[in-house]
Design an enzyme around this catalytic site. Structure first.
Site, PDB file in Angstrom:
ATOM      1  N   LEU A  42      -1.515  -1.167  -4.333  1.00  0.00           N
ATOM      2  CA  LEU A  42      -2.669  -0.415  -3.863  1.00  0.00           C
ATOM      3  C   LEU A  42      -2.249   1.019  -3.562  1.00  0.00           C
ATOM      4  O   LEU A  42      -1.406   1.255  -2.692  1.00  0.00           O
ATOM      5  CB  LEU A  42      -3.222  -1.095  -2.607  1.00  0.00           C
ATOM      6  CG  LEU A  42      -4.639  -0.792  -2.161  1.00  0.00           C
ATOM      7  CD1 LEU A  42      -5.647  -1.219  -3.223  1.00  0.00           C
ATOM      8  CD2 LEU A  42      -4.947  -1.519  -0.849  1.00  0.00           C
ATOM      9  N   VAL A  85       0.849  -1.182   0.000  1.00  0.00           N
ATOM     10  CA  VAL A  85       0.000   0.000   0.000  1.00  0.00           C
ATOM     11  C   VAL A  85       0.886   1.233   0.000  1.00  0.00           C
ATOM     12  O   VAL A  85       1.902   1.282   0.697  1.00  0.00           O
ATOM     13  CB  VAL A  85      -0.910   0.033   1.249  1.00  0.00           C
ATOM     14  CG1 VAL A  85      -1.825   1.260   1.229  1.00  0.00           C
ATOM     15  CG2 VAL A  85      -1.733  -1.243   1.361  1.00  0.00           C
ATOM     16  N   SER A  86       0.545   2.250  -0.780  1.00  0.00           N
ATOM     17  CA  SER A  86       1.212   3.541  -0.723  1.00  0.00           C
ATOM     18  C   SER A  86       2.685   3.401  -1.100  1.00  0.00           C
ATOM     19  O   SER A  86       3.020   2.899  -2.163  1.00  0.00           O
ATOM     20  CB  SER A  86       0.996   4.158   0.661  1.00  0.00           C
ATOM     21  OG  SER A  86       1.441   5.482   0.740  1.00  0.00           O
ATOM     22  N   ASN A  87       3.592   3.795  -0.215  1.00  0.00           N
ATOM     23  CA  ASN A  87       5.009   3.619  -0.514  1.00  0.00           C
ATOM     24  C   ASN A  87       5.366   2.152  -0.694  1.00  0.00           C
ATOM     25  O   ASN A  87       6.259   1.808  -1.483  1.00  0.00           O
ATOM     26  CB  ASN A  87       5.868   4.213   0.606  1.00  0.00           C
ATOM     27  CG  ASN A  87       5.949   5.724   0.537  1.00  0.00           C
ATOM     28  OD1 ASN A  87       5.491   6.345  -0.415  1.00  0.00           O
ATOM     29  ND2 ASN A  87       6.542   6.326   1.551  1.00  0.00           N
TER      30      ASN A  87
END
Length: 610
Positions: A295, A270-272
């Site tokens: 994601l 997720v994200s980074n």
């Protein structure tokens, strides 16, 4: 056994990415374990997925330490798992976690953790593998994930652990060179492998900066490691995958060797963490990875979209003024007591005086700032949730941390006058006390402020106290000084490369994401793959923003749907494709509905629409 594990780890680390300068394709890379591998069993009143807390415990307050000055490794781990779950998932009473989607079953098993270093790096990072007792040896599966944001090694547990562990997959995690192993410059202590505090030189530490005799405050690994870790996030993921295979050899020696040829390796995040997964995909020359699910990734490609530092520093500069525009009157967190913040109005006036905004009054200047953001590619849906990041001062914290990382700055030489340190109740800098230091590893997010550490400096006594330092941060992107050129070169080194043609990739992103806007990240990344003849699956999710955990906040969750269900669904689809031969799902834009004031309903997610 430890020596055998280390040998296996060294032998299987075939390069999907090479150290600088690049050696021939397929050659070895120099990866080094720092100290021992720590093996711990978690059964009975403890487990891998929730440290024995279960869904009810994760919804409750963070578990307390019996001794706040000297918490045990088990207490620190339990609280770190609680912190990372609640920092990602929506456990609010209306959000539907555990009833509509997701679950937190008891998963007994073993953990293998170590410090590791990629070649050329100054600082180590954490790798951790969770092997459930119910590991499915007939359908060998290893899920690999880097932490979201700058979180510690458990930072992907709500996605990778929650999906993989109950299905009998082992899960390998990496903190990708960020994490919460804060180093206290006043006491010269850092974080040992078990999460407890240790003095420099007494044990291998998660992070210890170069010695700075006169420095005070707190050193943060992401900001002060001297490594620009983001440029190596893909290597960290690939290393975690190889460490995971080696630890499966250690856990099940009679079934060894575990290799990418007999064990499906799914990379997610997720994200980074999702950006790290896509970086790894572009470096995987050895075909280690079977599939990728990303994601809301922090990803950029050369020549397309915008890098995080670019739009974060722009948001830090312009959004405080833009939020005075009437379009934000009903946007959550855009107003304090119903009025535009006075600091934002001062920012408008200062930017107007500098010739950067048009208009002779605050209303016109705010509209001019909004126009500038839109001209840079910001969409109104993203701007609405970017308001919360502005109110929580996230843009300034992100820009200061990343600038320090890109410039490889020492703790006492951060750009633009910033530093990190503890503060008292009145905001005055102080040396952190023992209880505050003890909780950093379990409680922090990896980027202050939080867990008793503040972002200090970078202010003055003007009407716009943060303005001059924000100008400085922005100039590091737009200027032509030596530091600006160094920063842009560091950012360029983080660009994702093209993955192999047959690698299955699913990218899911909320269209209302105001921290990593889809227009700057996923959309250009997918377009670059499509232009090169790749066929990634792209799921666009209206009414989904970046922080599911924010959905429990008043007046926020009723406007949005969570993004995590789409991560679980994408992993289900990826597994069906890899293990059962099912076709990948089509790219699509979901027909979601805002949750409203009631409980989230299944129809609002539109996951079963086709």
């Amino acid at each position: 056994m430890r020596r055998l594990a280390l040998l296996l780890f060294a032998l299987v680390l075939l390069a999907a990415c090479a150290p600088r300068p690049s050696p021939p394709e397929g050659s070895m890379i120099d990866n080094i374990l720092v100290g021992d591998v720590r093996e711990t069993a978690y059964r009975g009143h403890d487990d891998l997925l929730s440290a024995g807390l279960g869904l009810a415990g994760l919804r409750a307050k963070a578990p307390a330490f019996a001794d706040t000055i000297a918490p045990t490794p088990a207490e620190l781990r339990r609280r770190a798992i609680h912190t990372n779950w609640t920092g990602i998932a929506d456990f609010g009473p209306l959000g539907g976690y555990g009833s509509l989607y997701g679950a937190v079953p008891d998963v007994p098993g073993r953990e293998f953790s170590a410090f590791a270093r990629v070649s050329g790096a100054k600082s180590p990072h954490r790798v951790l593998v969770q092997v459930p007792d119910a590991f499915d040896a007939r359908a060998r599966c290893l899920v690999v994930a880097a932490s979201s944001g700058s979180r510690g090694v458990y930072g992907a547990i709500a996605l990778a652990g929650a999906w993989g562990l109950p299905r009998g997959c082992a899960v390998a995690y990496t903190d990708k060179g960020t994490g919460t192993g804060y180093y206290d410059l006043d006491s010269q202590t850092g974080v040992a492998l078990d999460g407890t505090r240790a003095a420099r030189g007494s044990a291998p530490l998660e992070f210890a900066p170069d010695a700075v005799d006169s420095a005070h405050g707190t050193a943060i690994k992401h900001a002060h490691s001297g490594d620009n870790p983001e440029a190596d996030w893909g290597r960290h993921v690939l290393q975690a995958a190889q460490f995971g295979l080696a630890m499966l050899d250690r856990a099940y020696p009679q079934q060894a060797p575990f290799t990418h040829a007999n064990t499906r390796v799914i990379v997610t995040g997720v994200s980074n963490g999702a950006g790290a997964a896509l970086q790894a995909a572009g470096l995987d020359q050895a075909h280690l990875i079977a599939g990728v699910v990303a994601l809301a990734p922090n990803v950029h490609v050369e020549g397309r979209g915008r890098a995080l530092y670019d739009y974060a520093s722009e948001a830090a500069l312009l959004l405080p003024c833009a939020l005075a525009d009437p379009r934000f009157d009903r946007v959550p967190f855009a107003r304090v007591h119903g009025a535009a913040p006075s600091a934002g109005l001062a920012r408008c006036a200062r930017l107007h005086e500098a010739g950067l905004l048009e208009g002779t009054d605050a209303a016109a200047q705010a509209h001019s700032a909004l126009d500038r953001l839109r001209a840079g590619g910001w969409e109104d849906t993203a701007l609405a949730t970017a308001a919360s990041s502005t109110t929580f001062d996230l843009w300034r914290a992100v820009a200061a941390t990343y600038a320090s990382s890109y410039l490889r700055a020492a703790p006492d030489a951060m750009p633009c006058g910033f530093r990190f340190g503890a503060i008292d109740a009145h905001g005055a800098p102080i040396a952190a006390d023992a209880a505050t230091r003890a909780a950093w590893w379990s409680d922090a997010s990896g980027i202050p402020p939080g867990a008793g550490v503040a972002l200090l400096g970078g202010t003055d006594a003007s009407a716009d106290p943060a303005g001059a330092a924000i100008d400085c941060l922005r100039a590091l992107w737009s200027g032509d000084t030596a530091d600006a050129r160094t920063l842009r070169a560091s950012v360029a080194a983080t660009a994702a490369k093209l993955p192999r043609a047959d690698l299955p990739i699913i990218v899911a992103h909320g269209e209302d994401d105001g921290l990593l806007p889809i227009a700057f990240s996923s959309r250009p990344y997918v377009a670059s793959l499509e232009a090169a003849g790749r066929r990634p699956v792209f799921w666009r999710v209206p009414h989904a923003q970046h922080f599911d955990a924010f959905l429990a906040l008043p007046a926020f969750g009723d406007r949005y749907v969570p993004l995590l269900p789409y991560g679980y669904a994408a992993l289900d689809k990826m597994w069906a494709h890899l293990a059962e031969g099912a076709p990948l799902p089509p790219s699509r834009r979901f027909t979601t509905q805002p949750r409203g004031a009631g409980v989230l309903e299944k129809a609002a997610l539109a996951l079963d629409a086709r």
